[in-house]
Design a protein around this motif. Structure first.
Motif, short mmCIF file in Angstrom:
data_model
loop_
_atom_site.label_atom_id
_atom_site.label_comp_id
_atom_site.label_asym_id
_atom_site.label_seq_id
_atom_site.Cartn_x
_atom_site.Cartn_y
_atom_site.Cartn_z
N MET A 235 -6.62 51.28 24.15
CA MET A 235 -5.57 49.93 24.15
C MET A 235 -4.46 50.44 23.55
O MET A 235 -4.50 51.22 22.64
CB MET A 235 -6.48 48.79 23.84
CG MET A 235 -7.68 48.53 24.74
SD MET A 235 -7.24 48.32 26.46
CE MET A 235 -6.42 46.83 26.50
N PRO A 236 -3.31 49.74 23.88
CA PRO A 236 -3.05 48.65 24.77
C PRO A 236 -2.86 49.34 26.13
O PRO A 236 -2.19 50.31 26.05
CB PRO A 236 -1.83 47.87 24.06
CG PRO A 236 -1.16 49.12 23.48
CD PRO A 236 -2.12 49.90 22.83
N GLU B 67 2.06 41.52 23.52
CA GLU B 67 3.02 42.13 23.02
C GLU B 67 4.04 42.29 24.14
O GLU B 67 3.82 42.77 25.28
CB GLU B 67 2.87 43.52 22.27
CG GLU B 67 4.00 44.02 21.70
CD GLU B 67 3.57 45.30 21.03
OE1 GLU B 67 4.59 45.92 20.29
OE2 GLU B 67 2.59 45.61 20.89
N ARG C 133 4.90 40.40 19.26
CA ARG C 133 3.54 40.24 19.44
C ARG C 133 3.04 38.83 18.74
O ARG C 133 3.10 38.67 17.67
CB ARG C 133 2.95 41.34 18.96
CG ARG C 133 1.32 41.42 19.19
CD ARG C 133 0.74 42.66 18.63
NE ARG C 133 -0.72 42.70 18.88
CZ ARG C 133 -1.52 43.75 18.44
NH1 ARG C 133 -0.85 44.81 17.93
NH2 ARG C 133 -2.68 43.66 18.79
N LEU D 119 2.41 44.65 26.75
CA LEU D 119 1.50 45.47 26.33
C LEU D 119 0.12 44.58 26.06
O LEU D 119 0.31 43.50 25.24
CB LEU D 119 1.81 46.16 24.81
CG LEU D 119 2.73 47.43 25.14
CD1 LEU D 119 4.26 46.90 25.43
CD2 LEU D 119 2.76 48.28 23.97
N CYS D 120 -1.02 44.78 26.64
CA CYS D 120 -2.16 44.09 26.44
C CYS D 120 -3.10 44.66 25.42
O CYS D 120 -3.58 45.72 25.85
CB CYS D 120 -2.85 43.83 27.75
SG CYS D 120 -4.33 42.97 27.62
N HIS D 121 -3.34 43.96 24.28
CA HIS D 121 -4.14 44.56 23.15
C HIS D 121 -5.66 44.19 23.39
O HIS D 121 -6.55 44.49 22.73
CB HIS D 121 -3.47 44.15 21.92
CG HIS D 121 -2.31 44.89 21.72
ND1 HIS D 121 -2.05 45.90 21.07
CD2 HIS D 121 -1.07 44.13 22.01
CE1 HIS D 121 -1.03 46.29 21.02
NE2 HIS D 121 0.00 45.37 21.52
N ASP D 122 -5.68 43.18 24.31
CA ASP D 122 -7.27 42.89 24.70
C ASP D 122 -7.93 43.79 25.51
O ASP D 122 -7.77 44.21 26.41
CB ASP D 122 -7.47 41.43 25.20
CG ASP D 122 -6.81 40.50 24.42
OD1 ASP D 122 -7.09 40.30 23.18
OD2 ASP D 122 -5.78 39.51 24.89
N ASP E 206 -4.04 38.37 23.18
CA ASP E 206 -3.15 39.06 22.34
C ASP E 206 -2.09 39.95 22.99
O ASP E 206 -2.26 40.82 23.62
CB ASP E 206 -3.91 40.24 21.47
CG ASP E 206 -3.45 40.91 20.44
OD1 ASP E 206 -2.11 40.77 20.05
OD2 ASP E 206 -3.86 41.72 19.85
#
Length: 160
Positions: free
Chosen positions: A131-132, A73, A20, A59-62, A71
């Motif tokens: 999220m994510p 991953e 990430r 994986l989208c953490h935003d 952000d």
């Protein structure tokens, strides 16, 4: 370009090799995918019979799309004893989740259609997102025409 009808899926926990970092959206995704694949195919991991057990995923953490400072991953499901030299790469278990899922077929820049379909469904069914979100890449843009790219989009939910 096509998007399937949304379905709610129970997705089991998953052991992955993951990295990430924050950066430019497309360039960082491409870079991290390369690093993860290089790690899995290293001579030591091949001797250890490390195997991929599913498609590579983002994986989208935003909370919303960001072109710069995203952000990101990248995770790849694996089995076996994985040797990792990069201290920012890790073996971890993604938790079991419940998600609204669609399969998108087409070029990556058009994937917004998949998210629009999912978020319409979420709104209509009074669901809450967590999220994510995840994108699972089923084929490689270096091997198939972009109109044949297959991506499953999963947005984690819980009922309100």
């Amino acid at each position: 370009m096509s998007v399937t009808e949304p379905v709610i899926k129970e997705i089991p926990e998953l052991r992955v090799l993951s990295k990430r970092e924050k950066g430019n959206f497309a360039a960082t995704i491409e870079k991290l995918i390369g690093e993860i694949c290089t790690c899995v195919s290293s001579p030591e991991n091949q001797r250890n019979r490390v195997k991929t057990t599913g498609p590579i995923m983002f994986l989208c953490h935003d909370e919303e799309y960001k072109e710069i400072g995203a952000d990101i991953e990248i995770a790849l499901p694996v089995s076996g004893r994985v040797s990792v030299e990069d201290h920012r790469m890790e073996i971890k278990t993604l938790p079991e989740i419940k998600a609204v899922s669609v399969v998108y077929r087409g070029p990556y820049p058009g994937i917004e259609a998949a998210y629009n379909r999912i978020f319409s469904y979420i709104g209509e069914n009074n669901l809450e997102t967590i999220m994510p979100s995840r994108e699972l890449y089923f084929n490689d843009p270096a091997e198939v025409p972009e109109e044949e790219l297959m991506t499953e989009v999963q947005v984690q939910i819980r009922e309100k």
